[in-house]
Design a protein around this motif. Structure first.
Motif, short mmCIF file in Angstrom:
data_model
loop_
_atom_site.label_atom_id
_atom_site.label_comp_id
_atom_site.label_asym_id
_atom_site.label_seq_id
_atom_site.Cartn_x
_atom_site.Cartn_y
_atom_site.Cartn_z
N LEU A 50 0.82 -1.22 0.00
CA LEU A 50 0.00 0.00 0.00
C LEU A 50 0.85 1.27 0.00
CD1 LEU A 50 -2.73 -1.05 2.58
CD2 LEU A 50 -3.16 -0.42 0.18
N ASP A 51 2.15 1.12 -0.26
CA ASP A 51 3.04 2.28 -0.23
C ASP A 51 2.56 3.34 -1.23
OD1 ASP A 51 5.31 3.68 0.65
OD2 ASP A 51 6.44 3.06 -1.12
N GLY A 52 2.55 4.57 -0.78
CA GLY A 52 2.04 5.66 -1.60
C GLY A 52 0.55 5.90 -1.40
N LYS A 53 -0.12 4.91 -0.80
CA LYS A 53 -1.56 5.02 -0.53
C LYS A 53 -1.85 5.22 0.95
CE LYS A 53 -2.80 4.52 -4.80
NZ LYS A 53 -3.46 5.62 -5.54
N TRP A 54 -1.21 4.40 1.81
CA TRP A 54 -1.50 4.51 3.24
C TRP A 54 -1.08 5.88 3.77
CZ3 TRP A 54 2.34 5.79 6.52
CH2 TRP A 54 3.66 5.41 6.22
N GLN A 55 -0.11 6.52 3.10
CA GLN A 55 0.33 7.84 3.55
C GLN A 55 -0.77 8.89 3.46
OE1 GLN A 55 2.05 5.72 1.65
NE2 GLN A 55 4.26 5.89 1.95
N GLU A 92 12.58 -10.33 6.97
CA GLU A 92 13.65 -11.12 6.35
C GLU A 92 13.21 -11.65 4.99
OE1 GLU A 92 16.72 -11.54 7.09
OE2 GLU A 92 16.74 -10.53 9.03
N ARG A 93 11.96 -12.11 4.89
CA ARG A 93 11.46 -12.59 3.61
C ARG A 93 11.33 -11.46 2.60
NH1 ARG A 93 8.08 -15.49 7.10
NH2 ARG A 93 6.34 -14.07 6.70
N GLU A 94 10.96 -10.28 3.10
CA GLU A 94 10.82 -9.13 2.21
C GLU A 94 12.16 -8.75 1.59
OE1 GLU A 94 8.79 -6.34 0.10
OE2 GLU A 94 7.92 -7.86 1.44
N LYS A 95 13.25 -8.96 2.32
CA LYS A 95 14.58 -8.62 1.81
C LYS A 95 14.94 -9.41 0.56
CE LYS A 95 16.75 -7.32 6.21
NZ LYS A 95 17.76 -7.74 7.22
N GLN A 96 14.35 -10.59 0.40
CA GLN A 96 14.67 -11.42 -0.75
C GLN A 96 14.24 -10.77 -2.06
OE1 GLN A 96 13.12 -15.38 -0.11
NE2 GLN A 96 13.96 -15.52 1.95
N LYS A 97 13.21 -9.93 -2.03
CA LYS A 97 12.77 -9.26 -3.25
C LYS A 97 12.94 -7.75 -3.16
CE LYS A 97 8.00 -9.23 -1.57
NZ LYS A 97 6.94 -10.17 -1.31
N ASN A 98 13.31 -7.25 -2.00
CA ASN A 98 13.44 -5.80 -1.78
C ASN A 98 14.67 -5.58 -0.92
OD1 ASN A 98 13.11 -3.08 -1.26
ND2 ASN A 98 11.09 -3.26 -0.32
N ASP A 99 15.84 -5.66 -1.56
CA ASP A 99 17.11 -5.67 -0.83
C ASP A 99 17.26 -4.52 0.15
OD1 ASP A 99 17.79 -7.92 -2.18
OD2 ASP A 99 19.13 -6.95 -3.61
N PHE A 100 16.85 -3.34 -0.25
CA PHE A 100 17.05 -2.14 0.57
C PHE A 100 15.81 -1.78 1.38
CE2 PHE A 100 20.15 -1.81 -2.86
CZ PHE A 100 21.32 -1.59 -2.15
N LEU A 101 14.82 -2.69 1.38
CA LEU A 101 13.58 -2.49 2.14
C LEU A 101 12.98 -1.11 1.85
CD1 LEU A 101 14.51 -4.10 5.58
CD2 LEU A 101 13.10 -5.07 3.77
N THR A 102 12.91 -0.81 0.55
CA THR A 102 12.31 0.45 0.12
C THR A 102 10.89 0.57 0.67
OG1 THR A 102 13.61 0.37 -1.91
CG2 THR A 102 11.70 1.87 -1.88
N GLY A 103 10.59 1.67 1.29
CA GLY A 103 9.28 1.90 1.86
C GLY A 103 9.21 1.68 3.36
N VAL A 104 10.16 0.92 3.91
CA VAL A 104 10.13 0.62 5.34
C VAL A 104 10.47 1.84 6.20
CG1 VAL A 104 11.14 -0.79 7.17
CG2 VAL A 104 10.55 -1.83 4.98
N PRO A 105 11.46 2.66 5.84
CA PRO A 105 11.74 3.85 6.68
C PRO A 105 10.51 4.74 6.88
CG PRO A 105 13.54 3.48 5.16
CD PRO A 105 12.45 2.52 4.77
N ALA A 106 9.65 4.86 5.87
CA ALA A 106 8.44 5.67 6.02
C ALA A 106 7.50 5.05 7.04
CB ALA A 106 7.73 5.81 4.67
N ILE A 107 7.44 3.72 7.08
CA ILE A 107 6.61 3.02 8.06
C ILE A 107 7.17 3.24 9.47
CG2 ILE A 107 5.74 0.77 8.81
CD1 ILE A 107 5.90 -0.11 5.86
#
Length: 271
Positions: A50-55, A92-107
């Motif tokens: 929901l990144d870009g929407k939940w904000q 940890e599972r998210e890192k497999q497809k999103n190495d830099f965890l884009t979107g997590v710092p905003a959360i």
């Protein structure tokens, strides 16, 4: 029925590529002031989807269970620990497809500010799944999905679920949610700690030191090996000095550090 229609009651089961649970939450983000989410499990992938929407929302409240009935304080601690472990695994599972965890710092920032709040219901086994909105526009009104979808990426997009959209009597659902929210335990700080640990920016020296530690782990010598084979000082110490050195190692190993200072003329060690 898996098509979006004008009916007051219809099923959302993720079988329609155009109208999954995620599709409804995405659209509702534009017309809602906040979401109240009840879920058995919570995974970070749901918010990232929901990144870009939940904000656009003023607030998101996530009320979750740990799938275990709780009755004691010890059980409460265990339950919160389980929630943290599940969240940690999902990151940890998210890192497999999103190495830099884009979107997590905003959360992380949203949890710090209180825009996202998390609680665990521990009085009884909590197995509810519901997505309840609070509308920005009185003319549009609030909506809700109630069914089987957990607030996880598969629950919102892939699993065959059974959810029913409600457009009437949503206020009763909002009241139900509020009552259970007030009885739940706040775990926002615990969730934040898990996410901050996963997203912290490490200094280059920390990465280098950790790499050296991992590389030389199988080559590390014990204190006894060092004393016998490499130390030039240990062989010339008096016995009482060796005893002090041995005690220093034990204290340092237990507490993470030690300092020993004898009288003038005696050896001084720092560990």
């Amino acid at each position: 029925m898996n098509k979006k229609t004008g009916n007051d009651l219809f099923i959302v089961d993720n079988s329609d590529d155009d109208w999954k649970v995620l599709s409804y939450l995405t659209e509702w983000s534009d017309i809602s002031s906040r979401f109240d989410i009840a879920t058995g499990y919570f995974e970070i992938g749901a918010l990232l989807a929901l990144d870009g929407k939940w904000q656009k929302l003023d607030q998101i409240r996530i009320l979750m269970g740990d799938e275990v009935t709780k009755r004691t304080q010890r059980a409460l601690v265990d339950g919160i620990s389980r929630v943290k472990d599940l969240l940690d695994d999902s990151i940890e599972r998210e890192k497999q497809k999103n190495d830099f965890l884009t979107g997590v710092p905003a959360i992380v920032q949203a949890i710090e500010s209180g825009k996202i709040k998390c609680r665990v219901y521990t009085k009884k086994k909590f197995h509810a799944k519901a997505y309840i909105t609070h509308s920005k526009l009185a003319v549009v009104g609030s909506s809700a999905l109630v069914g089987s979808s957990n607030f996880t990426f598969p629950g919102l997009t892939g699993n065959v679920e059974l959810n029913v959209q409600l457009r009437r009597e949503v206020e009763e659902l909002q009241e139900w949610y509020e009552a259970h929210w007030n009885e739940a335990e706040d775990v926002s700080d615990e969730v934040l700690k898990v996410m901050e640990r996963q997203t912290r920016n490490y200094l280059p020296f920390e990465v280098y030191a950790k790499s050296l530690q991992a590389y030389f782990r199988n080559y590390e010598e014990t204190a006894g090996d060092w004393e016998r084979n490499h130390s030039r000082m240990y062989p010339v110490l008096d016995q009482y000095q060796r005893d002090g050195y041995g005690a220093l190692l034990k204290i340092g190993g237990k507490y993470g550090g030690a300092f020993l200072c004898d009288g003038v003329g005696s050896a001084t060690f720092v560990l």
